[in-house]
Design a protein around this motif. Structure first.
Motif, short mmCIF file in Angstrom:
data_model
loop_
_atom_site.label_atom_id
_atom_site.label_comp_id
_atom_site.label_asym_id
_atom_site.label_seq_id
_atom_site.Cartn_x
_atom_site.Cartn_y
_atom_site.Cartn_z
N ILE A 36 -3.72 0.59 -0.92
CA ILE A 36 -4.38 1.44 -1.92
C ILE A 36 -5.49 2.29 -1.32
O ILE A 36 -5.53 3.50 -1.48
N ALA A 37 -6.44 1.65 -0.61
CA ALA A 37 -7.58 2.39 -0.04
C ALA A 37 -7.09 3.41 0.99
O ALA A 37 -7.57 4.55 1.02
N GLU A 38 -6.14 3.00 1.83
CA GLU A 38 -5.61 3.91 2.84
C GLU A 38 -5.02 5.16 2.18
O GLU A 38 -5.27 6.28 2.61
N SER A 39 -4.26 4.97 1.11
CA SER A 39 -3.66 6.09 0.42
C SER A 39 -4.72 6.96 -0.23
O SER A 39 -4.65 8.19 -0.16
N ALA A 40 -5.71 6.34 -0.86
CA ALA A 40 -6.76 7.10 -1.54
C ALA A 40 -7.57 7.95 -0.55
O ALA A 40 -7.94 9.07 -0.85
N VAL A 41 -7.83 7.40 0.64
CA VAL A 41 -8.65 8.11 1.64
C VAL A 41 -7.81 9.09 2.45
O VAL A 41 -8.19 10.25 2.63
N MET A 42 -6.68 8.65 2.94
CA MET A 42 -5.87 9.45 3.85
C MET A 42 -4.83 10.32 3.14
O MET A 42 -4.26 11.22 3.75
N GLY A 43 -4.55 10.01 1.89
CA GLY A 43 -3.53 10.77 1.17
C GLY A 43 -2.12 10.34 1.48
O GLY A 43 -1.16 11.01 1.08
N SER A 44 -1.98 9.21 2.19
CA SER A 44 -0.64 8.72 2.51
C SER A 44 0.04 8.18 1.25
O SER A 44 -0.61 7.86 0.27
N CYS A 76 9.04 -0.81 -7.80
CA CYS A 76 10.27 -0.22 -8.34
C CYS A 76 10.90 0.80 -7.39
O CYS A 76 11.99 1.30 -7.66
N GLY A 77 10.21 1.12 -6.29
CA GLY A 77 10.75 2.07 -5.33
C GLY A 77 10.13 3.46 -5.39
O GLY A 77 10.38 4.28 -4.51
N GLU A 78 9.35 3.76 -6.41
CA GLU A 78 8.69 5.07 -6.51
C GLU A 78 7.69 5.21 -5.35
O GLU A 78 7.05 4.25 -4.96
N THR A 79 7.57 6.42 -4.82
CA THR A 79 6.59 6.70 -3.78
C THR A 79 5.65 7.79 -4.27
O THR A 79 6.08 8.74 -4.93
N PHE A 80 4.36 7.65 -3.95
CA PHE A 80 3.35 8.58 -4.43
C PHE A 80 2.03 8.31 -3.74
O PHE A 80 1.80 7.21 -3.23
N PRO A 81 1.12 9.29 -3.69
CA PRO A 81 -0.22 9.04 -3.17
C PRO A 81 -1.10 8.48 -4.30
O PRO A 81 -0.93 8.84 -5.46
#
Length: 84
Positions: free
Chosen positions: A35-43, A49-54
Motif C-alpha cells: 500500500i505505502a509503496e503504491s501510494a508513494v511511488m505510484g506503482s 480479485c485480480g484487479e490492478t490499480f495504483p
C-alpha cells in the motif's frame, strides 16, 4: 498437503470504478505491505480479485468492498505477518 501462510491484506480503492466526484465505488483487498509503496511511488497493486490499480485513497469504515475480494478474503486461513 502443505499449509501456506498468506500475507496481511487491507482495503484500498480500485481506481477504475469511480463516481462523478472521484470517489471510488468500491474498495478492494490488497497486500498490506504494498500500500505505502503504491501510494508513494505510484506503482500498481493487485487485489485479491485480480484487479490492478495504483493506491490513491484510503477506505473509510463502512466503505463498500468488492464482493469478490470479500468472498476470497473470508475464505483465507488466518495468516502471519510475513511482509511478503
Amino acid at each position: 498437503m502443505s499449509t501456506q501462510v498468506l500475507p496481511d491484506v487491507d482495503t484500498r480503492p480500485e481506481g477504475s470504478d469511480v463516481t462523478d466526484d472521484d470517489t471510488p465505488e468500491m474498495f478492494h483487498y490488497v497486500k498490506k505491505n504494498k500500500i505505502a509503496e503504491s501510494a508513494v511511488m505510484g506503482s500498481y497493486v493487485v487485489a485479491l480479485c485480480g484487479e490492478t490499480f495504483p493506491v490513491t485513497k484510503s477506505a473509510k469504515p463502512g466503505s463498500p468492498v468488492c464482493p469478490e475480494c470479500q468472498r476470497i478474503y473470508k475464505g483465507l486461513p488466518p495468516g502471519g505477518d510475513d511482509n511478503d
